[in-house]
Design a protein around this motif. Structure first.
Motif, PDB file in Angstrom:
ATOM      1  N   MET A 163       0.847  -1.208   0.000  1.00 49.06           N
ATOM      2  CA  MET A 163       0.000   0.000   0.000  1.00 49.06           C
ATOM      3  C   MET A 163       0.880   1.254   0.000  1.00 49.06           C
ATOM      4  O   MET A 163       1.832   1.344   0.756  1.00 49.06           O
ATOM      5  N   SER A 164       0.556   2.190  -0.881  1.00 43.89           N
ATOM      6  CA  SER A 164       1.361   3.412  -0.936  1.00 43.89           C
ATOM      7  C   SER A 164       0.999   4.332   0.235  1.00 43.89           C
ATOM      8  O   SER A 164      -0.161   4.436   0.619  1.00 43.89           O
ATOM      9  N   ASN A 165       2.001   4.987   0.769  1.00 49.27           N
ATOM     10  CA  ASN A 165       1.791   5.840   1.937  1.00 49.27           C
ATOM     11  C   ASN A 165       1.593   7.307   1.542  1.00 49.27           C
ATOM     12  O   ASN A 165       1.629   8.194   2.369  1.00 49.27           O
ATOM     13  N   THR A 166       1.420   7.547   0.255  1.00 45.46           N
ATOM     14  CA  THR A 166       1.153   8.912  -0.193  1.00 45.46           C
ATOM     15  C   THR A 166      -0.154   8.913  -0.963  1.00 45.46           C
ATOM     16  O   THR A 166      -0.677   7.864  -1.306  1.00 45.46           O
ATOM     17  N   VAL A 167      -0.693  10.128  -1.208  1.00 49.52           N
ATOM     18  CA  VAL A 167      -1.937  10.175  -1.978  1.00 49.52           C
ATOM     19  C   VAL A 167      -1.604  10.572  -3.410  1.00 49.52           C
ATOM     20  O   VAL A 167      -0.861  11.513  -3.655  1.00 49.52           O
ATOM     21  N   ASP A 168      -2.137   9.781  -4.322  1.00 50.82           N
ATOM     22  CA  ASP A 168      -1.925  10.024  -5.736  1.00 50.82           C
ATOM     23  C   ASP A 168      -3.124  10.840  -6.211  1.00 50.82           C
ATOM     24  O   ASP A 168      -4.225  10.688  -5.675  1.00 50.82           O
ATOM     25  N   LEU A 169      -2.938  11.695  -7.202  1.00 55.68           N
ATOM     26  CA  LEU A 169      -4.052  12.549  -7.629  1.00 55.68           C
ATOM     27  C   LEU A 169      -5.217  11.738  -8.187  1.00 55.68           C
ATOM     28  O   LEU A 169      -6.322  12.244  -8.314  1.00 55.68           O
ATOM     29  N   THR A 170      -4.988  10.476  -8.510  1.00 53.88           N
ATOM     30  CA  THR A 170      -6.088   9.682  -9.074  1.00 53.88           C
ATOM     31  C   THR A 170      -6.688   8.715  -8.050  1.00 53.88           C
ATOM     32  O   THR A 170      -7.642   8.014  -8.360  1.00 53.88           O
ATOM     33  N   ASP A 171      -6.127   8.657  -6.834  1.00 60.85           N
ATOM     34  CA  ASP A 171      -6.711   7.782  -5.814  1.00 60.85           C
ATOM     35  C   ASP A 171      -8.131   8.247  -5.492  1.00 60.85           C
ATOM     36  O   ASP A 171      -8.387   9.452  -5.417  1.00 60.85           O
ATOM     37  N   LYS A 172      -9.011   7.290  -5.282  1.00 58.22           N
ATOM     38  CA  LYS A 172     -10.401   7.669  -4.975  1.00 58.22           C
ATOM     39  C   LYS A 172     -10.547   7.954  -3.479  1.00 58.22           C
ATOM     40  O   LYS A 172     -10.088   7.185  -2.643  1.00 58.22           O
ATOM     41  N   ILE A 173     -11.207   9.066  -3.187  1.00 51.40           N
ATOM     42  CA  ILE A 173     -11.435   9.473  -1.799  1.00 51.40           C
ATOM     43  C   ILE A 173     -12.938   9.594  -1.588  1.00 51.40           C
ATOM     44  O   ILE A 173     -13.623  10.256  -2.370  1.00 51.40           O
ATOM     45  N   LEU A 174     -13.429   8.942  -0.550  1.00 50.99           N
ATOM     46  CA  LEU A 174     -14.856   9.049  -0.212  1.00 50.99           C
ATOM     47  C   LEU A 174     -15.004  10.012   0.957  1.00 50.99           C
ATOM     48  O   LEU A 174     -14.281   9.895   1.948  1.00 50.99           O
ATOM     49  N   VAL A 175     -15.910  10.978   0.827  1.00 51.58           N
ATOM     50  CA  VAL A 175     -16.185  11.883   1.941  1.00 51.58           C
ATOM     51  C   VAL A 175     -17.658  11.706   2.321  1.00 51.58           C
ATOM     52  O   VAL A 175     -18.537  11.831   1.465  1.00 51.58           O
ATOM     53  N   VAL A 176     -17.905  11.424   3.577  1.00 50.61           N
ATOM     54  CA  VAL A 176     -19.293  11.348   4.043  1.00 50.61           C
ATOM     55  C   VAL A 176     -19.507  12.521   4.992  1.00 50.61           C
ATOM     56  O   VAL A 176     -18.895  12.574   6.062  1.00 50.61           O
ATOM     57  N   GLY A 177     -20.305  13.482   4.555  1.00 51.90           N
ATOM     58  CA  GLY A 177     -20.559  14.708   5.330  1.00 51.90           C
ATOM     59  C   GLY A 177     -19.754  15.870   4.771  1.00 51.90           C
ATOM     60  O   GLY A 177     -18.560  15.991   5.017  1.00 51.90           O
ATOM     61  N   GLY A 178     -20.447  16.699   3.991  1.00 51.38           N
ATOM     62  CA  GLY A 178     -19.763  17.857   3.388  1.00 51.38           C
ATOM     63  C   GLY A 178     -20.214  19.151   4.041  1.00 51.38           C
ATOM     64  O   GLY A 178     -20.453  20.153   3.375  1.00 51.38           O
ATOM     65  N   GLY A 179     -20.343  19.129   5.382  1.00 60.00           N
ATOM     66  CA  GLY A 179     -20.740  20.343   6.119  1.00 60.00           C
ATOM     67  C   GLY A 179     -19.531  21.221   6.358  1.00 60.00           C
ATOM     68  O   GLY A 179     -18.619  21.283   5.539  1.00 60.00           O
ATOM     69  N   ARG A 180     -19.515  21.891   7.542  1.00 58.36           N
ATOM     70  CA  ARG A 180     -18.431  22.864   7.795  1.00 58.36           C
ATOM     71  C   ARG A 180     -17.054  22.230   7.720  1.00 58.36           C
ATOM     72  O   ARG A 180     -16.174  22.692   6.996  1.00 58.36           O
ATOM     73  N   MET A 181     -16.857  21.135   8.463  1.00 53.97           N
ATOM     74  CA  MET A 181     -15.512  20.554   8.509  1.00 53.97           C
ATOM     75  C   MET A 181     -15.208  19.779   7.231  1.00 53.97           C
ATOM     76  O   MET A 181     -14.128  19.904   6.670  1.00 53.97           O
ATOM     77  N   GLY A 182     -16.199  18.990   6.765  1.00 59.90           N
ATOM     78  CA  GLY A 182     -15.980  18.226   5.533  1.00 59.90           C
ATOM     79  C   GLY A 182     -15.626  19.146   4.381  1.00 59.90           C
ATOM     80  O   GLY A 182     -14.678  18.890   3.615  1.00 59.90           O
ATOM     81  N   SER A 183     -16.345  20.262   4.257  1.00 59.79           N
ATOM     82  CA  SER A 183     -16.067  21.134   3.108  1.00 59.79           C
ATOM     83  C   SER A 183     -14.743  21.884   3.285  1.00 59.79           C
ATOM     84  O   SER A 183     -14.035  22.120   2.310  1.00 59.79           O
ATOM     85  N   ALA A 184     -14.370  22.216   4.549  1.00 61.24           N
ATOM     86  CA  ALA A 184     -13.062  22.867   4.748  1.00 61.24           C
ATOM     87  C   ALA A 184     -11.955  21.932   4.272  1.00 61.24           C
ATOM     88  O   ALA A 184     -10.988  22.359   3.620  1.00 61.24           O
ATOM     89  N   ILE A 185     -12.118  20.644   4.562  1.00 63.53           N
ATOM     90  CA  ILE A 185     -11.084  19.674   4.176  1.00 63.53           C
ATOM     91  C   ILE A 185     -11.083  19.473   2.653  1.00 63.53           C
ATOM     92  O   ILE A 185     -10.025  19.483   2.014  1.00 63.53           O
ATOM     93  N   ILE A 186     -12.272  19.357   2.077  1.00 63.78           N
ATOM     94  CA  ILE A 186     -12.345  19.194   0.612  1.00 63.78           C
ATOM     95  C   ILE A 186     -11.699  20.400  -0.087  1.00 63.78           C
ATOM     96  O   ILE A 186     -10.913  20.259  -1.022  1.00 63.78           O
ATOM     97  N   GLU A 187     -12.044  21.605   0.384  1.00 66.19           N
ATOM     98  CA  GLU A 187     -11.489  22.820  -0.250  1.00 66.19           C
ATOM     99  C   GLU A 187      -9.962  22.801  -0.173  1.00 66.19           C
ATOM    100  O   GLU A 187      -9.274  23.187  -1.122  1.00 66.19           O
ATOM    101  N   GLY A 188      -9.430  22.348   0.970  1.00 60.89           N
ATOM    102  CA  GLY A 188      -7.977  22.261   1.126  1.00 60.89           C
ATOM    103  C   GLY A 188      -7.386  21.300   0.103  1.00 60.89           C
ATOM    104  O   GLY A 188      -6.367  21.600  -0.526  1.00 60.89           O
ATOM    105  N   TRP A 189      -8.041  20.160  -0.076  1.00 65.59           N
ATOM    106  CA  TRP A 189      -7.537  19.178  -1.041  1.00 65.59           C
ATOM    107  C   TRP A 189      -7.562  19.745  -2.453  1.00 65.59           C
ATOM    108  O   TRP A 189      -6.622  19.558  -3.216  1.00 65.59           O
TER     109      TRP A 189
END
Ligand SMILES: NC(=O)c1ccc[n+]([C@@H]2O[C@H](COP(=O)([O-])OP(=O)(O)OC[C@H]3O[C@@H](n4cnc5c(N)ncnc54)[C@H](OP(=O)(O)O)[C@@H]3O)[C@@H](O)[C@H]2O)c1
Length: 273
Positions: free
Chosen positions: A1-27
């Motif tokens: 398993m790779s220990n870094t995130v590749d731009l094509t790795d799939k990421i699932l987010v459950v909950g796009g409220g205040r914290m979820g969206s802050a994290i998504i925006e950062g990504w």
């Protein structure tokens, strides 16, 4: 398993409220491809914002296609929702998925019990200044060595990141950095009201108080000088600052209240776990 995130790795987010969206925006700012993020949220307005940005968005877990493998599952639901609804997400987890939970007070064992497919859990406690890249996030994981770089990369755009090696410490972390912004907002409110009580025009008093707080915080950060020395440096004998500080520091009352505040928040975090 790779220990870094590749731009094509799939990421699932459950909950796009205040914290979820802050994290998504950062990504997104970091260059993670919107097409690699799959967001489940029952709030249609939040989903619209993100489908317009190119994310895959779903109103419920049933709508997520079968067979997708997610490298990361970011859980950003409220703790009370997690207790009721988490089990339904189990089918989206493969053996290599790293579950990253930002839910305050929800212990690793609770998550493992509710999601039997999960092998790896990382708890992260961010705080609200993460929304402007000035947050403090703290992680705990028994699989830390496997995911250290991945997690630090994912949270890099949100501000500082630290690890603790004992899950119990997450209660203290929640009390200090998680809840901390609210204490400082309260101090700011008291400072504004005190400034306004000195017969300055209200808006001007607010500007003086807030910009003084912001400037002092920046000075702490940029000078690298400890806070006690910084205070002593601006306190001339018998001057105005000394007079103000004597009133503030008398009986150690403020110090004791601040300590009581942190102790009460940690106690509540333990009760909620
Ligand atoms: N905000 C902070 O400062 C902060 C700091 C540290 C940690 N956290 C943690 O972050 C987590 C999220 O907090 P938050 O402040 O971001 O909460 P929030 O703003 O309420 O966001 C949660 C989102 O999840 C949606 N949702 C609710 N039930 C759902 C379900 N069954 N399936 C899919 N989506 C659902 C909500 O939609 P509706 O609005 O329609 O219900 C909302 O959009 C919490 O566990 C909290 O402990 C937050």
């Amino acid at each position: 398993m790779s220990n870094t995130v590749d731009l094509t790795d799939k990421i699932l987010v459950v909950g796009g409220g205040r914290m979820g969206s802050a994290i998504i925006e950062g990504w997104l700012k970091q260059g993670v491809s919107p097409a690699s993020i799959y967001l489940i949220d029952n709030n249609r307005d939040a989903l619209k914002v993100y489908s317009d940005k190119g994310l895959h968005t779903f109103e419920s877990v049933e709508n997520v296609p079968q067979g997708l493998e997610f490298k990361v599952f970011l859980l950003a639901l409220k703790p009370q929702i997690i207790v009721k609804h988490l089990a339904q997400f189990n089918r989206l987890i493969s053996p290599s998925t790293c579950l990253v939970s930002v839910a305050a007070g929800v212990m690793v064992q609770t998550l493992l019990d509710m999601l039997p497919n999960v092998n790896h859990v990382v708890r992260v406690m961010p705080n609200t200044p993460a929304m402007i890249g000035k947050g403090v996030s703290v992680g705990f994981s028994e699989s830390r060595s496997l995911f250290e770089t991945l997690i630090e990369t994912l949270f890099a755009s949100l501000g500082k990141f630290y690890w603790v090696s004992n899950e119990e410490e997450m209660h203290a972390v929640t009390a200090v950095s998680g809840s901390g912004p609210a204490y400082l907002f309260y101090f700011a409110q008291c400072f504004i009201e005190a400034a306004q009580s000195l017969d300055l025009e209200a808006e001007f008093a607010k500007e003086l108080a807030l910009n003084t707080l912001i400037g002092a915080a920046r000075l702490i950060e940029e000078s690298g000088i400890d806070v006690e020395t910084l205070r002593q440096n601006v306190t001339s004998p018998n001057g105005t600052t000394q007079a103000g500080l004597e009133a503030l520091m008398s009986n150690n009352e403020v110090k004791e209240r601040v300590e009581a505040c942190c102790v009460a928040a940690r106690k509540r975090s333990i009760e909620l776990a």
